[in-house]
Design a protein around this motif. Structure first.
Motif, PDB file in Angstrom:
ATOM      1  N   HIS A   1       0.778  -1.248   0.061  1.00  0.00           N
ATOM      2  CA  HIS A   1      -0.116   0.121   0.123  1.00  0.00           C
ATOM      3  C   HIS A   1       0.810   1.336  -0.104  1.00  0.00           C
TER       4      HIS A   1
ATOM      5  N   LYS B   1      -3.639  -1.223  11.990  1.00  0.00           N
ATOM      6  CA  LYS B   1      -2.177  -1.052  11.618  1.00  0.00           C
ATOM      7  C   LYS B   1      -2.072  -1.320  10.159  1.00  0.00           C
ATOM      8  N   ASP B   2      -2.838  -1.824   9.319  1.00  0.00           N
ATOM      9  CA  ASP B   2      -2.707  -2.042   7.803  1.00  0.00           C
ATOM     10  C   ASP B   2      -4.007  -1.346   7.281  1.00  0.00           C
TER      11      ASP B   2
ATOM     12  N   THR C   1      -5.921   1.020   4.877  1.00  0.00           N
ATOM     13  CA  THR C   1      -5.494   2.156   3.889  1.00  0.00           C
ATOM     14  C   THR C   1      -6.589   3.141   3.936  1.00  0.00           C
TER      15      THR C   1
ATOM     16  N   LYS D   1      -9.288  -8.964   6.439  1.00  0.00           N
ATOM     17  CA  LYS D   1      -8.578  -8.717   7.598  1.00  0.00           C
ATOM     18  C   LYS D   1      -8.938  -8.632   9.105  1.00  0.00           C
TER      19      LYS D   1
END
Length: 148
Positions: free
Chosen positions: A48, A101-102, A104, A124
């Motif tokens: 990303h 944490k991840d 977008t 996720k």
């Protein structure tokens, strides 16, 4: 006799074609390999780096909204509402932190503004739920007949 000669010639023909194909395909041209490497584009769907940066304020808002939605969803299915609310607050917050944490920018915008879950967020979520619920200690089973 004719059949033996036919099979013998067929075998030689197949052998020669295979040998020729092997020799042609095993050519080692360094320039060709270097050109292939320069043309090859590695695609990583989880990279990303080209996305917009998600600010800490948006992440914090996402964390709390997602955790409250998670608790509300679990309380709706439970029979004892107050017990379920206290029981699910910690795991839902852990899941929200793990997702954050991840996160977008596109997923955060879609969740916060449009109130929709992206497919990547659902994937996720499954991973985060597995991670967070593995940390929780499971209740001990019954002890029957004095066995530990």
């Amino acid at each position: 006799m004719k059949l033996k000669n036919y099979y013998k010639k067929l075998f030689y023909f197949i052998f020669c074609v295979g040998l020729l194909g092997g020799l042609v395909s095993c050519s080692d041209n360094a320039e060709d390999k270097q050109a292939e490497k320069s043309q090859a584009v590695i695609f990583n769907p989880f990279d990303h780096s080209h996305d917009e940066v998600v600010t800490d304020v948006v992440k914090h808002k996402f964390e709390h909204v997602f955790a409250s939605d998670c608790v509300a969803r679990e309380v709706k299915l439970a029979t004892d509402k107050e017990d379920a609310r206290t029981r699910f607050e910690q795991p839902c917050m852990c899941i929200a932190q793990f997702l954050m944490k991840d996160l977008t920018a596109q997923e955060a915008e879609r969740f916060l503004n449009e109130h929709k879950n992206a497919q990547s967020l659902r994937i996720k979520y499954d991973n985060a739920a597995y991670h967070c619920l593995q940390q929780k200690e499971l209740p001990k089973g019954p002890k029957l007949f004095g066995k530990p």
